[in-house]
Design a protein around this motif. Structure first.
Motif, short mmCIF file in Angstrom:
data_model
loop_
_atom_site.label_atom_id
_atom_site.label_comp_id
_atom_site.label_asym_id
_atom_site.label_seq_id
_atom_site.Cartn_x
_atom_site.Cartn_y
_atom_site.Cartn_z
N ASP A 108 -7.13 39.96 -14.99
CA ASP A 108 -5.89 40.62 -15.39
C ASP A 108 -4.91 40.54 -14.22
O ASP A 108 -5.22 41.01 -13.11
N GLU A 109 -3.73 39.97 -14.46
CA GLU A 109 -2.75 39.83 -13.39
C GLU A 109 -2.37 41.17 -12.78
O GLU A 109 -2.00 41.26 -11.61
N ARG A 110 -2.46 42.23 -13.58
CA ARG A 110 -2.08 43.54 -13.07
C ARG A 110 -2.98 43.98 -11.92
O ARG A 110 -2.57 44.77 -11.07
N LEU A 111 -4.22 43.49 -11.90
CA LEU A 111 -5.12 43.82 -10.80
C LEU A 111 -4.60 43.27 -9.47
O LEU A 111 -4.86 43.85 -8.41
N LEU A 112 -3.88 42.16 -9.54
CA LEU A 112 -3.38 41.52 -8.32
C LEU A 112 -1.97 41.96 -7.96
O LEU A 112 -1.49 41.64 -6.88
N ASP A 113 -1.31 42.69 -8.85
CA ASP A 113 0.06 43.11 -8.59
C ASP A 113 0.14 44.49 -7.95
O ASP A 113 1.24 44.96 -7.64
N ASP A 114 -1.00 45.14 -7.79
CA ASP A 114 -1.04 46.46 -7.14
C ASP A 114 -1.33 46.24 -5.66
O ASP A 114 -2.48 46.14 -5.24
N ALA A 115 -0.28 46.14 -4.85
CA ALA A 115 -0.44 45.83 -3.42
C ALA A 115 -1.23 46.91 -2.69
O ALA A 115 -2.03 46.60 -1.80
N ASP A 116 -1.04 48.17 -3.06
CA ASP A 116 -1.76 49.25 -2.39
C ASP A 116 -3.25 49.16 -2.67
O ASP A 116 -4.08 49.36 -1.77
N ALA A 117 -3.60 48.86 -3.93
CA ALA A 117 -5.01 48.74 -4.27
C ALA A 117 -5.65 47.53 -3.59
O ALA A 117 -6.80 47.57 -3.17
N LEU A 118 -4.88 46.45 -3.46
CA LEU A 118 -5.40 45.29 -2.75
C LEU A 118 -5.68 45.63 -1.29
O LEU A 118 -6.70 45.22 -0.73
N ALA A 119 -4.79 46.38 -0.68
CA ALA A 119 -4.99 46.76 0.72
C ALA A 119 -6.22 47.64 0.88
O ALA A 119 -6.98 47.49 1.84
#
Length: 406
Positions: free
Chosen positions: A3-14
Motif C-alpha cells: 500500500d503506497e500509504r505505508l510509504l507516504d507516512d514519513a514519521d512512521a518510516l523514521a
C-alpha cells in the motif's frame, strides 16, 4: 501488494528505520567527500605510479567485496582484476588465499570496515613476502591498519559514518551482523580514487566529487517526505512488492548496479533476486517465464479463475539496468518504456545491443511479464553507477520498511 500509504507516512518510516538506513543513504554524498579528503591526506594525491600493475586483487567481504566487484566491472577491460573472498580458516575466522601466480608485478588491496580481521593481516604479510605492491583500506588504529605500516603498504583510512561505540546494535545475534548501507561508499570511494590515480579509470579527482553531487541529488528525489507518486524509489518499491525481481543488466555499469541491488534486497528487504547480464540471462532464466511465476501461466481465457489470487501471487518482474550516455540527460535515472525512434538512438549503442534489448522486451511481453528499464544518461560511467545505485539502495530500504509495517 504494498500500500503506497505505508510509504507516504514519513514519521512512521523514521520510527521503523531503527537502523538509520535512510539517514545513511541520505549522507552518502557527504561520505564520499569525507573519504576523498581522508585519502588525499593519507598520500593518495602524492602517489606517482610507475605504470599500471599486471593485476589488481581486492580482498574483503560484505561491502568491501561488493565494492571490489564494482571495480572489476568498471575496470576489468583495462587491467586484470580479481576479487578474493574468504573461506573458513583454522581459527574459525575467515581466511583469504593468495593465488599462486601473484608476484611483484601485482597490486593487492585489502579492505575491511572493521580492521580486526586476522585473516586479512596474514594475507597482506604473505603478499609482502612475494613482493606485491600493497594498499590497505581500513580504520587507521586497527590491527590491519598497523600491519599496513609494517609491510610498507599505502594506508588509506576507512572513515565510518559514526564512531564505533556510538553505533546501535544491528542484530542481537553477533554472528549475523548487518552493515551500515553507507559502508559501501566508504570503501568504494578510496578504491575508485586509487583506480583513477593508477590509470584504471579516466578522469581525475573532480569525477568523484561529481559522484557525490549525484548522490546528493538522488537523496533529495528519494527522500522519505516525498510522496510515492513523485518518489522513484518508493514507486519502484511498490512495483516490486509481490514480485521476484530479475535484475538484468547491459554493460559493466548496469552489471555492477544489479549486483549491489541484489545484496541490498537480501540484507535490507529480506528478498531474493536473480541477476544476469544480457544476453546470457535470457537463456539461463527463460524457464521461469513459462513456470508458475510467469503471468502467462494462468490461462487468460479461463473466465472463472480467481483473479484476486492472480494479483496477490508472486510474479516475475524484469528490471533492466542500463547506461546509455547518448540519451538526453535529465535529472537522474529515467525510464524507457518502449524502443525510442531510430534517430534518437545513441551512436554509442551498437546494433547488437539494440537487438538484444529488443529480444528481452519481446520475451517479457510474450509472457505478460512486467519489464521496466532504469537508464542513466550520464556521460561518465561512475556518475551513472552512482545514480543507479542510489535509486536501488533507497528502493531496497523502502521495500523492507513497508514489508515490516505490513
Amino acid at each position: 501488494m504494498i500500500d503506497e500509504r505505508l510509504l507516504d507516512d514519513a514519521d512512521a518510516l523514521a520510527r521503523g528505520d531503527a537502523r538509520g538506513a535512510l539517514l545513511a543513504l541520505a549522507g552518502a554524498g557527504a561520505r564520499v567527500r569525507t573519504s576523498l579528503r581522508a585519502a588525499e591526506e593519507a598520500g593518495l594525491g602524492a602517489l606517482r605510479p610507475d605504470g599500471r600493475p599486471r593485476a589488481v586483487l581486492v580482498a574483503g567481504h560484505g561491502s568491501a567485496a561488493t565494492a571490489g566487484d564494482v571495480l572489476e566491472a568498471l575496470c576489468g577491460g583495462v587491467c586484470q582484476i580479481a576479487v578474493l573472498r574468504p573461506g573458513p580458516g583454522e581459527d574459525a575466522g575467515p581466511e583469504w588465499t593468495l593465488p599462486g601466480w601473484v608476484g611483484p608485478s601485482d597490486l593487492l588491496i585489502a579492505v575491511a570496515t572493521d580492521g580486526e580481521v586476522p585473516g586479512l593481516v596474514r594475507l597482506v604479510e604473505r603478499a609482502y613476502a612475494r613482493g606485491c605492491s600493497l594498499v590497505v583500506i581500513t580504520p587507521t588504529a586497527s590491527h590491519l591498519g598497523q600491519a599496513a605500516l609494517q609491510v610498507r603498504a599505502l594506508p588509506l583510512p576507512y572513515i565510518p559514518a559514526v564512531e564505533p561505540d556510538e553505533r546501535r546494535p544491528l542484530y542481537e545475534d553477533a554472528d549475523l551482523p548487518r552493515e551500515d548501507p553507507g559502508d559501501f561508499w566508504g570503501v568504494l570511494t578510496p578504491l575508485l580514487g586509487l583506480a583513477v590515480r593508477i590509470g584504471l579509470l579516466p578522469g581525475g579527482p573532480q569525477t568523484l566529487h561529481d559522484v557525490a553531487d549525484r548522490l546528493d541529488e538522488a537523496a533529495v528525489r528519494c527522500r522519505p517526505s516525498a510522496a510515492a507518486y513523485d518518489n522513484p524509489a518508493k514507486t519502484l518499491a511498490v512495483q516490486l512488492g509481490t514480485a521476484l525481481p530479475l535484475l538484468w543488466s547491459d554493460g559493466p555499469c548496469g552489471t555492477a548496479a544489479a549486483a549491489r541491488f541484489t545484496a541490498m534486497l537480501a540484507d535490507h528487504a529480506g528478498r531474493a533476486a536473480l541477476g544476469g547480464a544480457l544476453p546470457e540471462a535470457m537463456a539461463a532464466q527463460r524457464g521461469l517465464f513459462t513456470g508458475t511465476l510467469g503471468a502467462a501461466s494462468a490461462d487468460p481465457d479461463d473466465f472463472f479463475r480467481d483473479r484476486v489470487d492472480d494479483d496477490g501471487g508472486l510474479r516475475l518482474h524484469v528490471l533492466l539496468l542500463r547506461h546509455r550516455p547518448g540519451l538526453p540527460e535529465e535529472d537522474g535515472t529515467h525510464d524507457v518504456t518502449g524502443e525510442p525512434p531510430a534517430d534518437h538512438l545513441p551512436d554509442s549503442e551498437s546494433a547488437g545491443t539494440r537487438r538484444t534489448v529488443a529480444r528481452a522486451r519481446r520475451l517479457a511481453a510474450d509472457h505478460q511479464v512486467a519489464l521496466r528499464e532504469l537508464v542513466s544518461a550520464r556521460t561518465d560511467q561512475v556518475e551513472a553507477l552512482a545514480e543507479l545505485v542510489a535509486l536501488t539502495d533507497f528502493t531496497a530500504v523502502y521495500l523492507g520498511l513497508a514489508a515490516e509495517r505490513t
